[in-house]
Enzyme design. Structure first.
Site, PDB file in Angstrom:
ATOM      1  N   LYS A  58       0.848  -1.203   0.000  1.00  0.00           N
ATOM      2  CA  LYS A  58       0.000   0.000   0.000  1.00  0.00           C
ATOM      3  C   LYS A  58       0.881   1.249   0.000  1.00  0.00           C
ATOM      4  O   LYS A  58       0.611   2.207  -0.730  1.00  0.00           O
ATOM      5  CB  LYS A  58      -0.931  -0.014   1.230  1.00  0.00           C
ATOM      6  CG  LYS A  58      -2.051  -1.041   1.101  1.00  0.00           C
ATOM      7  CD  LYS A  58      -2.822  -1.290   2.393  1.00  0.00           C
ATOM      8  CE  LYS A  58      -3.825  -2.421   2.192  1.00  0.00           C
ATOM      9  NZ  LYS A  58      -4.530  -2.843   3.407  1.00  0.00           N
ATOM     10  N   GLN A 102      -4.859  -1.384   9.533  1.00  0.00           N
ATOM     11  CA  GLN A 102      -4.759  -2.735   8.974  1.00  0.00           C
ATOM     12  C   GLN A 102      -5.346  -3.752   9.960  1.00  0.00           C
ATOM     13  O   GLN A 102      -5.047  -3.724  11.150  1.00  0.00           O
ATOM     14  CB  GLN A 102      -3.280  -3.053   8.669  1.00  0.00           C
ATOM     15  CG  GLN A 102      -3.051  -4.366   7.945  1.00  0.00           C
ATOM     16  CD  GLN A 102      -3.619  -4.391   6.524  1.00  0.00           C
ATOM     17  OE1 GLN A 102      -3.701  -3.367   5.853  1.00  0.00           O
ATOM     18  NE2 GLN A 102      -4.026  -5.561   6.074  1.00  0.00           N
ATOM     19  N   ASP A 125     -11.342   2.579   4.016  1.00  0.00           N
ATOM     20  CA  ASP A 125     -11.722   1.163   4.004  1.00  0.00           C
ATOM     21  C   ASP A 125     -13.235   0.993   3.907  1.00  0.00           C
ATOM     22  O   ASP A 125     -13.720  -0.098   3.615  1.00  0.00           O
ATOM     23  CB  ASP A 125     -11.272   0.495   5.315  1.00  0.00           C
ATOM     24  CG  ASP A 125     -10.028  -0.358   5.145  1.00  0.00           C
ATOM     25  OD1 ASP A 125      -9.806  -0.871   4.042  1.00  0.00           O
ATOM     26  OD2 ASP A 125      -9.289  -0.505   6.139  1.00  0.00           O
TER      27      ASP A 125
HETATM   28  N1  GUN Z   1      -7.118  -7.015   6.236  1.00  0.00           N
HETATM   29  C1  GUN Z   1      -7.513  -7.792   5.206  1.00  0.00           C
HETATM   30  N2  GUN Z   1      -8.156  -7.063   4.273  1.00  0.00           N
HETATM   31  C2  GUN Z   1      -8.178  -5.797   4.721  1.00  0.00           C
HETATM   32  C3  GUN Z   1      -8.696  -4.586   4.203  1.00  0.00           C
HETATM   33  O1  GUN Z   1      -9.300  -4.518   3.118  1.00  0.00           O
HETATM   34  N3  GUN Z   1      -8.513  -3.481   4.982  1.00  0.00           N
HETATM   35  C4  GUN Z   1      -7.877  -3.537   6.176  1.00  0.00           C
HETATM   36  N4  GUN Z   1      -7.765  -2.407   6.880  1.00  0.00           N
HETATM   37  N5  GUN Z   1      -7.383  -4.644   6.695  1.00  0.00           N
HETATM   38  C5  GUN Z   1      -7.527  -5.770   5.969  1.00  0.00           C
END
Ligand code: GUN
Length: 297
Positions: A58, A102, A125
């Site tokens: 990311k 995350q 998100d």
């Molecule tokens: N962990 C697995 N997929 C995601 C996601 O799309 N966003 C976040 N913040 N954590 C994750």
């Protein structure tokens, strides 16, 4: 794979590359117009190796489109209070347009409280209850990235989804539930299958659109798929095959040749998720600055 495999492979990687190129152009245009650089803050608590890899990806891709990336790596024993304090600072920081924590978080932290402490207008998100509610009620929402990417590929392949039977396998807050809401908003007839659903194969066979997000290697067999269906495989499962490490989806890909189209794993849904995160960050930036906001969907 046999010679009768006629399904089109949906090229998520290519789709994501084109989307990211468009976003880089948009970032450049917005920088010229406003003198500001859109920024994304990512918070990682603890040392989960897979999460570390995702956060690194990311960070790199955020910088690659010309946005600022702020990564906060916190120790596993970080307290709820300390995390809330950081989120308060990020919420108040005008250089930060998007915030992502995350997941999964270490067990001592309350995930719902943490997510709901993010400013909903920076919640790239789309996990905040306000965004979930906006999505469910047809109001402008920030939409979770993985289902948003799936929807873009479905609309690209099928055009109007209205009236189609959609089955979503998996009811997670991250993928299954928002995916079902997005398909409902497109006027599909939507069913959600989960671990307590009776006769999942039979339900799947009714699907014109089948989205699978369960995290079980090759759970969906070929005879669960209606001929001509479009199949979106969200699974990314690490497996050992003949002693070799590999990655497979939640669908038995080699048995899906009678589908109209299917996303491969890897190279299908995965690359779209980060592209949609960047798209959401730009959407958030535009909304925060009252610039026109084309809907990403
Ligand atoms: N962990 C697995 N997929 C995601 C996601 O799309 N966003 C976040 N913040 N954590 C994750």
């Amino acid at each position: 794979m046999n010679t009768l495999f006629q399904a089109e492979r949906i090229d998520g990687k290519g789709f994501a590359t084109r989307l990211v190129e468009r976003l880089a152009d948009d970032v450049s245009m917005l920088k010229t117009k406003t003198g500001l650089t859109p920024g994304l803050a990512v918070v990682l608590v603890g040392e989960d190796p897979a999460s570390g890899v995702y956060v690194g990806a990311k960070h790199r891709q955020t910088q690659a489109v010309g946005m600022e990336s702020y990564v906060h790596r916190l120790p596993a024993q970080t307290s709820q209070e300390a995390l809330m304090t950081l989120l308060g600072q990020l919420n108040a920081d005008p250089a930060v347009n998007g915030i992502l924590v995350q997941l999964p978080l270490p067990a001592h932290l309350d995930t719902h409280s943490v997510i709901n402490a993010i400013d909903p207008n920076k919640d790239v998100d789309g996990f905040h209850i306000l965004n979930a509610g906006r999505l469910a009620t047809g109001q402008d929402a920030l939409v979770p990235c993985t289902p948003l990417g799936c929807l873009m590929m479905l609309k690209d392949r099928l055009g109007d989804l209205s009236g189609l039977n959609a089955v979503v396998v998996g009811k997670s807050n991250i993928v299954g539930k928002p995916m079902a809401q997005l398909l409902l908003a497109e006027n599909c007839t939507v069913s959600i299958a989960h671990s307590k659903t009776r006769n999942v194969p039979e339900l799947c066979r009714t699907a014109d659109i089948l989205v699978v997000a369960v995290g079980r290697p090759e759970m969906v067999k070929g005879d669960w798929i209606k001929p001509g269906a479009v199949v979106i495989d969200v699974g990314i499962n690490r497996v050992q095959r003949e002693g070799q490490p590999g990655i497979v989806g939640d669908v038995a890909f080699a048995e899906a040749g009678h589908a109209a189209a299917i996303t491969p794993v890897p190279g299908g849904v995965g690359p779209m998720t980060i592209a949609c995160l960047l798209a959401n960050t730009l959407t958030a930036f535009r909304r925060q600055h009252n610039l026109n906001t084309p809907t990403a969907r």
